[in-house]
Design a protein around this motif. Structure first.
Motif, PDB file in Angstrom:
ATOM      1  N   ILE A 173      67.375  16.877  32.295  1.00  0.00           N
ATOM      2  CA  ILE A 173      66.918  15.752  33.118  1.00  0.00           C
ATOM      3  C   ILE A 173      67.254  14.474  32.366  1.00  0.00           C
ATOM      4  O   ILE A 173      67.035  14.397  31.157  1.00  0.00           O
ATOM      5  CB  ILE A 173      65.391  15.770  33.322  1.00  0.00           C
ATOM      6  N   TRP A 174      67.758  13.509  33.091  1.00  0.00           N
ATOM      7  CA  TRP A 174      67.986  12.206  32.489  1.00  0.00           C
ATOM      8  C   TRP A 174      67.093  11.205  33.192  1.00  0.00           C
ATOM      9  O   TRP A 174      67.207  10.997  34.385  1.00  0.00           O
ATOM     10  CB  TRP A 174      69.456  11.804  32.607  1.00  0.00           C
TER      11      TRP A 174
ATOM     12  N   GLY B 148      69.084  26.824  24.199  1.00  0.00           N
ATOM     13  CA  GLY B 148      70.300  27.282  24.853  1.00  0.00           C
ATOM     14  C   GLY B 148      70.121  27.726  26.293  1.00  0.00           C
ATOM     15  O   GLY B 148      71.034  27.616  27.076  1.00  0.00           O
TER      16      GLY B 148
ATOM     17  N   GLN C 297      79.170  10.829  29.838  1.00  0.00           N
ATOM     18  CA  GLN C 297      78.354  10.580  28.645  1.00  0.00           C
ATOM     19  C   GLN C 297      77.292  11.659  28.441  1.00  0.00           C
ATOM     20  O   GLN C 297      77.058  12.101  27.320  1.00  0.00           O
ATOM     21  CB  GLN C 297      77.633   9.245  28.801  1.00  0.00           C
ATOM     22  N   VAL C 298      76.647  12.040  29.525  1.00  0.00           N
ATOM     23  CA  VAL C 298      75.613  13.073  29.393  1.00  0.00           C
ATOM     24  C   VAL C 298      76.223  14.466  29.512  1.00  0.00           C
ATOM     25  O   VAL C 298      75.514  15.468  29.446  1.00  0.00           O
ATOM     26  CB  VAL C 298      74.467  12.919  30.426  1.00  0.00           C
TER      27      VAL C 298
ATOM     28  N   ASP D 160      68.842  27.915  30.294  1.00  0.00           N
ATOM     29  CA  ASP D 160      68.579  26.910  31.305  1.00  0.00           C
ATOM     30  C   ASP D 160      67.086  26.653  31.350  1.00  0.00           C
ATOM     31  O   ASP D 160      66.293  27.556  31.191  1.00  0.00           O
ATOM     32  CB  ASP D 160      69.021  27.420  32.695  1.00  0.00           C
TER      33      ASP D 160
ATOM     34  N   ASP E 125      65.856   5.057  28.254  1.00  0.00           N
ATOM     35  CA  ASP E 125      66.395   6.220  28.935  1.00  0.00           C
ATOM     36  C   ASP E 125      66.009   7.433  28.113  1.00  0.00           C
ATOM     37  O   ASP E 125      65.937   7.377  26.908  1.00  0.00           O
ATOM     38  CB  ASP E 125      67.916   6.133  29.007  1.00  0.00           C
ATOM     39  N   GLN E 126      65.797   8.506  28.813  1.00  0.00           N
ATOM     40  CA  GLN E 126      65.396   9.705  28.106  1.00  0.00           C
ATOM     41  C   GLN E 126      66.221  10.848  28.656  1.00  0.00           C
ATOM     42  O   GLN E 126      66.308  11.034  29.865  1.00  0.00           O
ATOM     43  CB  GLN E 126      63.910   9.946  28.393  1.00  0.00           C
ATOM     44  N   LEU E 127      66.857  11.557  27.762  1.00  0.00           N
ATOM     45  CA  LEU E 127      67.613  12.710  28.213  1.00  0.00           C
ATOM     46  C   LEU E 127      66.899  13.944  27.696  1.00  0.00           C
ATOM     47  O   LEU E 127      66.722  14.115  26.496  1.00  0.00           O
ATOM     48  CB  LEU E 127      69.036  12.656  27.677  1.00  0.00           C
ATOM     49  N   ILE E 128      66.445  14.772  28.606  1.00  0.00           N
ATOM     50  CA  ILE E 128      65.711  15.971  28.205  1.00  0.00           C
ATOM     51  C   ILE E 128      66.598  17.159  28.480  1.00  0.00           C
ATOM     52  O   ILE E 128      66.941  17.448  29.624  1.00  0.00           O
ATOM     53  CB  ILE E 128      64.403  16.096  28.998  1.00  0.00           C
ATOM     54  N   ILE E 129      67.014  17.811  27.423  1.00  0.00           N
ATOM     55  CA  ILE E 129      67.855  18.986  27.607  1.00  0.00           C
ATOM     56  C   ILE E 129      67.130  20.161  26.971  1.00  0.00           C
ATOM     57  O   ILE E 129      66.571  20.031  25.887  1.00  0.00           O
ATOM     58  CB  ILE E 129      69.238  18.758  26.976  1.00  0.00           C
ATOM     59  N   PRO E 130      67.082  21.270  27.660  1.00  0.00           N
ATOM     60  CA  PRO E 130      66.321  22.387  27.132  1.00  0.00           C
ATOM     61  C   PRO E 130      66.832  22.805  25.769  1.00  0.00           C
ATOM     62  O   PRO E 130      68.030  22.839  25.535  1.00  0.00           O
ATOM     63  CB  PRO E 130      66.553  23.493  28.145  1.00  0.00           C
ATOM     64  N   SER E 131      65.902  23.136  24.892  1.00  0.00           N
ATOM     65  CA  SER E 131      66.322  23.622  23.584  1.00  0.00           C
ATOM     66  C   SER E 131      66.470  25.124  23.665  1.00  0.00           C
ATOM     67  O   SER E 131      65.963  25.767  24.560  1.00  0.00           O
ATOM     68  CB  SER E 131      65.285  23.242  22.551  1.00  0.00           C
TER      69      SER E 131
END
Lengths: 420, 473
Positions: free
Chosen positions: A128-129, A111, A187-188, A113, A103-109
């Motif tokens: 994105i997960w 801060g 969780q996310v 959007d 699983d890959q969780l991509i969250i913008p760095s």
């Protein structure tokens, strides 16, 4: 450097390996450099990433002295490098051995959007997960209540100004609402879409009819109602929202079986580009299913460049579109204003859908319920909705947004902009 | 221009060294290097290139005057004038904003601090030029008679913007005449490609992990493990990134016959904080040692004075890294541990077999928290991360995000850790013991640069489009 090639120095195995190393490294660098010179092959648009690639900068003295001119040249060089996409593809394959990428969780760095340019419009993502076992990418949404309030105020304000027309509002939850467990969602750290929809609907004035798309989507959660590689819903998902709309309006929906169904294989949507071409997604593309309206399949639009063009409501030839672009089979993509005239209905009924790209898959189902269907993409439309509604004597106004919009200030600003 | 860009590698470097090969005399070769270095520097803003030329001019004139002076006093006076002028320019461009900001907030003034563009590499080339002037004063080197040769020294694109801080004495002879032997060029390609891969593949990968886990707005909710992994990845990134630039500089130097000193010596295997600083950014530490610490009296003074000397050096070292409080604190943080080791713990210079591992673990722990100070320019972020490590934000030990980053990059992280240890030199020494394995080693080393260059170019290809920073407004 001359003595590199001295006969004395090249004797022996060690010197041979030195020479081979120098020659092969130089050759590789030169080959890639020559490819870089093939400017005829430099692309100017990336279909994967749905964006225009960096252009060669125009010379200005200001940009020259600040160094901006040069940094743009560097960016242009790598952004339009002829082998760029296959290289990214290869790199993505290499990265798949970095670890167990279940699983890959991509969250913008940083801060902000995350945003992606989608044919000119900016779509925003909380994150994105990518779930490996279901081979699905989910957009993760983080709600901002203060922005919800601004959305509510915008819709209520529109209803005030559009006194003569009946205003409907539909907010569409995200895919994870129907697929992930509440533990996974917390969780996310994602927001509960249904709570947000309830909050927004409870804030709407009585003059606005809220459309409960969620219950219909929930009832059909096991069907193919959202894409796995793209942030949109499918036409099937949009159909169930159309059923909800008919319930709200008190009309009978056309049964799904009555439409001609077309299908386009091999769709790789926005998440594929967003994840830097994730291999799991690439190996498991979506298909695009579309339902052709019965009354007419013709639509006239004013495009973003201001030209008047005719499109198909559902373009049956979309199979030849590139993998990234198959969602464009609906209503010719995102145009500022479009009109569909169904000559089989002669009651003068009319609706205008105020939408972003989620509306595209939805609009075709309205064709058989109205004589006139107008479509306004508020991100590109620069006129006045109030004038538009009164000039065309429109009965119904439907605001259709997916939930991320209700937390995105820039988009709400655009909605406010057309109802000023 | 940055080394880790396709434009630098495939256009600049190929063209520059291609033309260099055609140059016949040393003068032509130097002209090629000077012109390309100025283009390289001007790429970041032609106006700032003038500043580099001006700084060099000041030091050129200063050194010439010092060289012709006979009496000690006026030599010293001219040295002070020249060095202080250079430092004033550095302070003006690098620290004005910082001082103004603090002044404004201290007195609650309703003003905005001026924003001054920081000329890239100014910290590096200013220090190179200062070392040159002081060395001329100490009569360790002769003043350069040709301005453009001094400019070549200061602007040489190998080290101008990211180090190592090359001493004039070390390259004086090679500026005038140098030979690139076959083994040198070969080693140069190896060093360059190793550096490139360290930067493009490893450091950038670590940066992605660190940036994901340590994003400012989610720091308060990040799990303990997430913060630890994030700082760990950032520590790897710092070393791999910075030493990669030195590797590339040393490699590109070797290709044309320059021999620069090493700048890093596997700092993460250090057995004490003192040892760590003998291995980390050695050209900066030795600069402060030779031009600040020893002139202040070094350790040949009373204990309080000695401690003060250490404090001055480390506060300056911190402040050199950036105009921000956290860098100053970072320097002082290391001062505390260096002083502790010198005066309280009194570590033996070399650890025994028994103390080796505990000492390394202690060193890495100190470096870990040092890295945190270095990372967070806002002290409030540092506070949140520090508290978060111990679960003080009400955060859990583990969350999805941290877990997916860890599991998804486990092999990558192992490779990065190995790249921070002297494992490759150890293996190659082992191979050299036997003539047959030596040949195997040579074959591998011949193939490595091509593989590393291709891998790096693949990694750099996607760099122009980062979906998350590309359109951030």
């Amino acid at each position: 450097m001359k003595n590199i090639f001295n006969k004395e120095n090249t004797r022996g195995f060690e010197n041979k390996t030195h020479l081979i190393k120098i020659i092969s490294s130089t050759a590789v660098l030169c080959i890639f450099a020559v490819v870089g010179l093939l400017f005829f092959f430099r692309p100017d648009y990336s279909e994967n990433e749905k964006r225009n690639l960096t252009e060669f900068p125009k010379f200005t003295f200001e940009a020259f002295f600040s160094g901006e001119y040069f940094s743009q040249i560097s960016l242009w060089y790598s952004d339009t490098y002829p082998l760029r996409e296959p290289m990214i593809d290869a790199n993505s394959s290499i990265q798949s051995i970095y670890g167990n990428r279940e699983d890959q969780l991509i969250i913008p760095s940083g801060g902000g959007d995350a945003t992606v340019e989608n044919g000119g419009a900016v779509e925003q993502f909380g994150g994105i997960w990518i779930q490996n076992d279901t081979k699905t990418a989910y957009e993760i949404f983080y709600n901002r209540k203060s922005v919800n309030d601004r959305y509510i105020a915008a819709i209520n304000g529109a209803a005030d100004k559009l006194g003569g027309a009946h205003v409907y509002n539909m907010v569409v939850p995200l895919h994870y609402t129907y697929k992930l467990t509440s533990e996974q969602i917390s969780q996310v750290g994602a927001s509960d879409c249904v709570d947000v929809v309830d909050y927004i609907y409870s804030g709407l004035d009585d003059s606005v009819t809220a459309v409960d798309a969620h219950s219909q989507l929930m009832a059909h959660r096991d069907e193919y109602i959202y894409y796995r590689t793209d942030h949109h819903w499918t036409a099937r998902g949009a159909y169930y929202a159309y059923v909800a709309f008919c319930q709200a309006k008190g009309i009978t929906p056309t049964p799904l079986e009555e439409y001609e169904r077309v299908e386009f294989e091999g769709f790789l949507g926005t998440f594929y580009a967003q994840s830097n071409q994730n291999k799991t997604l690439k190996d498991n593309p979506d298909y695009v299913e579309a339902f052709v309206p019965k009354g007419t399949n013709l639509l006239s639009a004013v495009t973003q460049s201001g030209d008047e063009t005719e499109y198909a409501v559902v373009y049956k030839g979309a199979g030849k579109y590139s993998a990234a672009n198959k969602y464009l089979c609906f209503i010719g993509g995102d145009n500022p204003v479009s009109e569909i005239h169904n000559e089989k209905i002669n009651n003068g009924s009319s609706i205008v859908v105020i939408k972003e790209s989620y509306g595209n898959a939805f609009v075709p189902f309205l064709v058989d319920s109205y004589e006139y269907v107008y479509i306004i993409d508020y991100r590109y439309f620069d006129g006045s909705l109030v004038d538009f509604v009164s000039e065309n004597k429109i009965d119904d106004v439907l605001f259709l947004n997916y939930i991320s919009t209700t937390s995105t200030e820039s988009k709400i600003g655009q909605i406010e902009g057309i109802i000023e | 221009m940055v080394f880790s860009s396709m434009f630098f590698i495939l256009v600049f470097l190929v063209l520059c060294y291609g033309v260099y090969l055609l140059a016949k005399t040393m003068k032509q070769k130097n002209t090629v290097l000077l012109v390309s270095s100025l283009i390289f520097y001007a790429w970041g803003g032609p106006a700032l290139c003038l500043l580099l030329c001006l700084d060099t001019f000041i030091c050129y004139i200063g050194a010439r005057i010092i060289d012709t002076c006979r009496d000690r006093k006026s030599r010293l006076a001219y040295t002070w004038v020249t060095v202080l002028t250079c430092l004033a320019i550095l302070v003006l461009f690098k620290y004005t904003g910082f001082f103004a900001d603090n002044f404004i907030s201290l007195f609650g003034l309703d003003l905005t601090a001026p924003s001054i563009v920081l000329p890239i590499g100014i910290s590096f080339y200013t220090f190179q030029l200062i070392s040159y002037v002081i060395d001329v004063y100490r009569a360790e080197v002769k003043a350069q008679k040709k301005y453009w040769m001094l400019l070549l020294y200061a602007s040489l694109f190998h080290q101008c913007i990211a180090g190592p801080i090359v001493r004039y004495a070390d390259v004086e002879r090679e500026l005038e005449g140098r030979d690139a032997t076959l083994p040198d060029v070969s080693r140069g390609f190896t060093r360059f490609s190793v550096g490139l891969a360290k930067k493009a593949v490893l450091a950038n990968g670590c940066a992605a992990i660190a940036d994901t886990l340590l994003a400012g707005d989610t720091l308060g909710t990040q799990s303990s493990f997430g913060i630890i992994l994030g700082v760990f990845a950032y520590a790897l990134q710092l070393y791999l990134d910075f030493s990669a630039y030195s590797d590339m500089a040393i490699g590109m130097g070797l290709m044309v016959g320059f021999h620069y000193k090493e700048n890093f010596n596997y700092p993460y295997v250090a057995h004490s904080v003192t040892d760590f600083w003998r291995r980390w950014h050695m050209s900066l530490s030795s600069f402060f040692r030779d031009y600040v610490y020893i002139p202040l009296g070094g350790n040949r003074v009373s204990v309080p004075k000695h401690i003060l000397n250490l404090f001055i050096v480390w506060a300056l070292t911190g402040f050199w890294h950036g105009a921000s409080w956290n860098f100053l604190l970072w320097g002082i943080f290391y001062f505390v541990f260096l002083a502790l080791e010198k005066f309280v713990l009194r570590f033996k210079k070399q650890p025994t077999a028994l103390t080796r591992i505990p000492r390394t673990l202690y060193t890495l722990t100190v470096v870990f928290f040092g890295t945190m100070l270095f990372r967070f320019t806002r002290l409030s972020d540092f506070g949140r991360a520090f508290v978060g490590i111990f679960g003080g934000n009400g955060n859990t030990f583990m969350n999805m995000q941290a877990q997916s980053q860890f599991v998804g990059n486990i092999f990558f992280l192992i490779v990065c850790v190995l790249a921070c240890t002297p494992i490759v030199p150890a293996i190659s020494r082992l191979l050299e013991k036997n003539p047959l394995t030596k040949k195997v080693g040579l074959v591998i080393s011949a193939a490595a640069p091509v593989i590393l260059i291709v891998l790096s170019l693949l990694a750099l290809a996607g760099d122009s489009y980062n979906p998350f920073i590309y359109f951030q407004f």
